[in-house]
Motif scaffolding. Structure first.
Motif, PDB file in Angstrom:
ATOM      1  N   SER A  50       0.786  -1.178   0.158  1.00 25.12           N
ATOM      2  CA  SER A  50      -0.018  -0.037  -0.011  1.00 25.12           C
ATOM      3  C   SER A  50       0.745   1.293  -0.145  1.00 25.12           C
ATOM      4  O   SER A  50       0.357   2.319  -0.682  1.00 25.12           O
ATOM      5  CB  SER A  50      -1.004   0.129   1.504  1.00 25.12           C
ATOM      6  N   ALA A  51       2.219   1.171   0.557  1.00 27.70           N
ATOM      7  CA  ALA A  51       2.967   2.198   0.498  1.00 27.70           C
ATOM      8  C   ALA A  51       3.500   2.621  -0.915  1.00 27.70           C
ATOM      9  O   ALA A  51       3.624   3.661  -1.421  1.00 27.70           O
ATOM     10  CB  ALA A  51       4.118   2.066   1.380  1.00 27.70           C
ATOM     11  N   ALA A  52       3.666   1.358  -1.701  1.00 25.15           N
ATOM     12  CA  ALA A  52       4.195   1.559  -3.277  1.00 25.15           C
ATOM     13  C   ALA A  52       3.026   2.289  -3.927  1.00 25.15           C
ATOM     14  O   ALA A  52       3.358   3.070  -4.753  1.00 25.15           O
ATOM     15  CB  ALA A  52       4.345   0.180  -3.779  1.00 25.15           C
ATOM     16  N   THR A  53       1.875   1.782  -3.630  1.00 26.12           N
ATOM     17  CA  THR A  53       0.446   2.410  -4.392  1.00 26.12           C
ATOM     18  C   THR A  53       0.379   3.774  -3.954  1.00 26.12           C
ATOM     19  O   THR A  53       0.159   4.678  -4.688  1.00 26.12           O
ATOM     20  CB  THR A  53      -0.741   1.683  -3.765  1.00 26.12           C
ATOM     21  N   ALA A  54       0.792   4.179  -2.657  1.00 29.04           N
ATOM     22  CA  ALA A  54       0.646   5.802  -2.177  1.00 29.04           C
ATOM     23  C   ALA A  54       1.619   6.439  -3.095  1.00 29.04           C
ATOM     24  O   ALA A  54       1.257   7.622  -3.737  1.00 29.04           O
ATOM     25  CB  ALA A  54       0.829   5.631  -0.959  1.00 29.04           C
ATOM     26  N   SER A  55       2.802   5.990  -3.107  1.00 30.01           N
ATOM     27  CA  SER A  55       3.711   6.614  -3.946  1.00 30.01           C
ATOM     28  C   SER A  55       3.393   6.698  -5.232  1.00 30.01           C
ATOM     29  O   SER A  55       3.458   7.858  -5.993  1.00 30.01           O
ATOM     30  CB  SER A  55       5.184   5.980  -4.031  1.00 30.01           C
ATOM     31  N   HIS A  56       2.962   5.760  -5.967  1.00 30.05           N
ATOM     32  CA  HIS A  56       2.495   5.515  -7.344  1.00 30.05           C
ATOM     33  C   HIS A  56       1.295   6.707  -7.581  1.00 30.05           C
ATOM     34  O   HIS A  56       1.298   7.347  -8.519  1.00 30.05           O
ATOM     35  CB  HIS A  56       1.833   4.421  -7.746  1.00 30.05           C
ATOM     36  N   MET A  57       0.395   6.959  -6.602  1.00 28.51           N
ATOM     37  CA  MET A  57      -0.654   7.357  -6.652  1.00 28.51           C
ATOM     38  C   MET A  57      -0.314   9.310  -6.614  1.00 28.51           C
ATOM     39  O   MET A  57      -0.726  10.024  -7.470  1.00 28.51           O
ATOM     40  CB  MET A  57      -1.824   7.137  -5.768  1.00 28.51           C
ATOM     41  N   ALA A  58       0.608   9.462  -5.717  1.00 25.12           N
ATOM     42  CA  ALA A  58       0.913  10.753  -5.697  1.00 25.12           C
ATOM     43  C   ALA A  58       1.869  11.310  -7.067  1.00 25.12           C
ATOM     44  O   ALA A  58       1.539  12.296  -7.605  1.00 25.12           O
ATOM     45  CB  ALA A  58       2.026  10.851  -4.455  1.00 25.12           C
ATOM     46  N   ASN A  59       2.563  10.394  -7.632  1.00 27.12           N
ATOM     47  CA  ASN A  59       3.235  10.598  -8.991  1.00 27.12           C
ATOM     48  C   ASN A  59       1.942  10.699  -9.955  1.00 27.12           C
ATOM     49  O   ASN A  59       2.096  11.751 -10.694  1.00 27.12           O
ATOM     50  CB  ASN A  59       4.105   9.363  -9.305  1.00 27.12           C
ATOM     51  N   ASP A  60       1.051   9.937  -9.995  1.00 30.60           N
ATOM     52  CA  ASP A  60      -0.006  10.229 -10.990  1.00 30.60           C
ATOM     53  C   ASP A  60      -0.708  11.501 -10.934  1.00 30.60           C
ATOM     54  O   ASP A  60      -1.005  12.097 -11.830  1.00 30.60           O
ATOM     55  CB  ASP A  60      -0.696   9.007 -11.088  1.00 30.60           C
ATOM     56  N   LEU A  61      -1.230  11.915  -9.560  1.00 27.07           N
ATOM     57  CA  LEU A  61      -1.893  12.942  -9.428  1.00 27.07           C
ATOM     58  C   LEU A  61      -0.806  14.267  -9.654  1.00 27.07           C
ATOM     59  O   LEU A  61      -1.547  15.293 -10.259  1.00 27.07           O
ATOM     60  CB  LEU A  61      -2.421  13.098  -8.015  1.00 27.07           C
ATOM     61  N   ASN A  62       0.294  14.102  -9.466  1.00 32.78           N
ATOM     62  CA  ASN A  62       1.064  15.453  -9.649  1.00 32.78           C
ATOM     63  C   ASN A  62       1.502  15.507 -11.006  1.00 32.78           C
ATOM     64  O   ASN A  62       1.808  16.795 -11.413  1.00 32.78           O
ATOM     65  CB  ASN A  62       2.358  15.350  -8.595  1.00 32.78           C
ATOM     66  N   LYS A  63       1.618  14.577 -11.724  1.00 31.92           N
ATOM     67  CA  LYS A  63       2.205  14.445 -13.076  1.00 31.92           C
ATOM     68  C   LYS A  63       1.136  14.114 -14.192  1.00 31.92           C
ATOM     69  O   LYS A  63       1.163  14.857 -15.118  1.00 31.92           O
ATOM     70  CB  LYS A  63       3.404  13.682 -13.381  1.00 31.92           C
ATOM     71  N   LEU A  64       0.712  13.165 -14.046  1.00 32.60           N
ATOM     72  CA  LEU A  64      -0.283  12.520 -15.032  1.00 32.60           C
ATOM     73  C   LEU A  64      -1.452  13.585 -15.390  1.00 32.60           C
ATOM     74  O   LEU A  64      -1.937  13.913 -16.510  1.00 32.60           O
ATOM     75  CB  LEU A  64      -0.860  11.161 -14.933  1.00 32.60           C
ATOM     76  N   THR A  65      -1.841  14.269 -14.156  1.00 31.01           N
ATOM     77  CA  THR A  65      -3.223  15.403 -14.547  1.00 31.01           C
ATOM     78  C   THR A  65      -2.873  16.513 -14.946  1.00 31.01           C
ATOM     79  O   THR A  65      -3.786  17.384 -14.955  1.00 31.01           O
ATOM     80  CB  THR A  65      -3.917  15.231 -13.121  1.00 31.01           C
ATOM     81  N   ILE A  66      -1.528  17.050 -15.206  1.00 34.13           N
ATOM     82  CA  ILE A  66      -1.118  18.386 -15.526  1.00 34.13           C
ATOM     83  C   ILE A  66      -1.779  18.598 -16.923  1.00 34.13           C
ATOM     84  O   ILE A  66      -1.524  17.879 -17.792  1.00 34.13           O
ATOM     85  CB  ILE A  66       0.427  18.662 -15.728  1.00 34.13           C
ATOM     86  N   GLU A 168      -4.858  -5.259  -3.506  1.00 38.05           N
ATOM     87  CA  GLU A 168      -3.761  -4.483  -3.870  1.00 38.05           C
ATOM     88  C   GLU A 168      -3.805  -3.911  -5.353  1.00 38.05           C
ATOM     89  O   GLU A 168      -3.703  -3.152  -5.969  1.00 38.05           O
ATOM     90  CB  GLU A 168      -2.371  -4.780  -3.551  1.00 38.05           C
ATOM     91  N   ASP A 169      -4.229  -5.174  -6.201  1.00 35.67           N
ATOM     92  CA  ASP A 169      -4.291  -4.770  -7.689  1.00 35.67           C
ATOM     93  C   ASP A 169      -5.153  -3.819  -7.958  1.00 35.67           C
ATOM     94  O   ASP A 169      -5.086  -2.966  -8.643  1.00 35.67           O
ATOM     95  CB  ASP A 169      -4.477  -6.188  -8.399  1.00 35.67           C
ATOM     96  N   CYS A 170      -6.212  -3.753  -7.153  1.00 36.83           N
ATOM     97  CA  CYS A 170      -7.418  -2.971  -7.402  1.00 36.83           C
ATOM     98  C   CYS A 170      -7.224  -1.625  -6.887  1.00 36.83           C
ATOM     99  O   CYS A 170      -7.602  -0.618  -7.642  1.00 36.83           O
ATOM    100  CB  CYS A 170      -8.662  -3.697  -6.938  1.00 36.83           C
ATOM    101  N   HIS A 171      -6.366  -1.619  -5.766  1.00 32.61           N
ATOM    102  CA  HIS A 171      -6.091  -0.321  -5.423  1.00 32.61           C
ATOM    103  C   HIS A 171      -5.330   0.589  -6.481  1.00 32.61           C
ATOM    104  O   HIS A 171      -5.351   1.645  -6.853  1.00 32.61           O
ATOM    105  CB  HIS A 171      -5.262  -0.251  -4.108  1.00 32.61           C
ATOM    106  N   MET A 172      -4.603  -0.077  -7.239  1.00 34.01           N
ATOM    107  CA  MET A 172      -3.369   0.464  -8.448  1.00 34.01           C
ATOM    108  C   MET A 172      -4.667   0.733  -9.365  1.00 34.01           C
ATOM    109  O   MET A 172      -4.274   2.116 -10.083  1.00 34.01           O
ATOM    110  CB  MET A 172      -2.516  -0.494  -8.732  1.00 34.01           C
ATOM    111  N   ILE A 173      -5.576  -0.144  -9.656  1.00 38.08           N
ATOM    112  CA  ILE A 173      -6.488   0.266 -10.681  1.00 38.08           C
ATOM    113  C   ILE A 173      -7.225   1.484 -10.471  1.00 38.08           C
ATOM    114  O   ILE A 173      -7.397   2.541 -10.957  1.00 38.08           O
ATOM    115  CB  ILE A 173      -7.328  -0.891 -11.039  1.00 38.08           C
ATOM    116  N   LEU A 174      -7.576   1.541  -9.126  1.00 32.78           N
ATOM    117  CA  LEU A 174      -8.335   2.809  -8.510  1.00 32.78           C
ATOM    118  C   LEU A 174      -7.494   3.979  -8.889  1.00 32.78           C
ATOM    119  O   LEU A 174      -7.838   4.948  -9.514  1.00 32.78           O
ATOM    120  CB  LEU A 174      -8.769   2.596  -7.125  1.00 32.78           C
ATOM    121  N   ASP A 175      -6.083   4.001  -8.573  1.00 31.04           N
ATOM    122  CA  ASP A 175      -5.404   5.240  -8.888  1.00 31.04           C
ATOM    123  C   ASP A 175      -5.333   5.466 -10.336  1.00 31.04           C
ATOM    124  O   ASP A 175      -5.534   6.622 -10.683  1.00 31.04           O
ATOM    125  CB  ASP A 175      -3.767   4.799  -8.406  1.00 31.04           C
ATOM    126  N   HIS A 176      -5.360   4.459 -11.258  1.00 27.50           N
ATOM    127  CA  HIS A 176      -5.119   4.995 -12.666  1.00 27.50           C
ATOM    128  C   HIS A 176      -6.633   5.296 -13.136  1.00 27.50           C
ATOM    129  O   HIS A 176      -6.605   6.322 -13.913  1.00 27.50           O
ATOM    130  CB  HIS A 176      -4.612   3.640 -13.506  1.00 27.50           C
TER     131      HIS A 176
END
Length: 211
Positions: A50-66, A168-176
């Motif tokens: 879940s820590a890995a997902t947290a890092s990935h989500m922060a990355n996607d919110l900060n960069k992917l959504t620009i 955990e798979d689905c938490h990453m899907i939720l992020d994306h």
């Protein structure tokens, strides 16, 4: 045997994804969209996978959504600051590693996204309790029954499976899903042009690369 095991896992995962709670996901998108517009901070946390997902989500919110002309997200994964986490764990208690970081930064109206398959991790629960006390909005990504976390958060997205890997798979899907929807919403609000069915391209981005 290997093929059957692979097929079984993927088929079961597809069924779990199909049962993800759409209304709760929409609520998360709406809350994060509002946070971006009012310039609120988003703090994301979790242990292990879940820590890995947290890092990935922060990355996607900060960069992917620009999207040029639209506000940027202010997302931080609290699990990224290893020196700070280990200092709190060593000097006080592991249960403090997220809550104590939040005390430095959290303001009313901010967002805390807590990711926990069990929904019962002590450090996650303590951080969410702090968030609610400060006046922040708490969002939970959990497993089957949500554990204690479900009753503490404002919005809970529970993955309908007992399998931790699939949770955990689905938490990453939720992020994306969430990050991509937020980007598309920003594109609709900004300067965009439609170049084909369902395909939107940012005009400022095209100009930047000489198209």
């Amino acid at each position: 045997m290997t093929k059957k095991l692979i097929d079984n896992y993927l088929l079961e995962l597809a069924g779990v994804v199909a049962r993800l709670p759409r209304d709760a996901i929409r609520d998360v998108v709406d809350e994060l969209r509002s946070a971006r517009e009012r310039r609120a901070h988003i703090f994301i946390l979790g242990n292990g996978g879940s820590a890995a997902t947290a890092s990935h989500m922060a990355n996607d919110l900060n960069k992917l959504t620009i999207v040029p002309g639209q506000p940027r997200f202010r997302a931080v994964a609290l699990s990224d600051n290893v020196p700070c986490m280990t200092a709190w764990a060593n000097d006080c208690a592991y249960a403090d590693i997220f809550a104590e970081q939040l005390l430095n930064f959290l303001d009313p109206g901010d967002i805390v996204i807590a990711i926990s398959a069990s929904g019962n991790s002590a450090n996650v629960l303590k951080a969410v309790q702090l968030a609610r006390g400060v006046g922040a909005t708490a969002i939970g990504f959990t497993g089957q029954d949500g554990g204690r976390l479900k009753g503490l958060v404002d919005i809970c997205v529970s993955v309908p499976s007992d399998h931790i890997g699939m949770q955990e798979d689905c938490h990453m899907i939720l992020d994306h899903v969430i990050a991509n929807v937020l980007r598309l919403q920003a594109l609709e609000q900004g300067a965009t042009m439609v170049v084909g069915p369902g395909l939107m391209v940012d005009t400022e981005a095209k100009m930047a690369i000489g198209e």
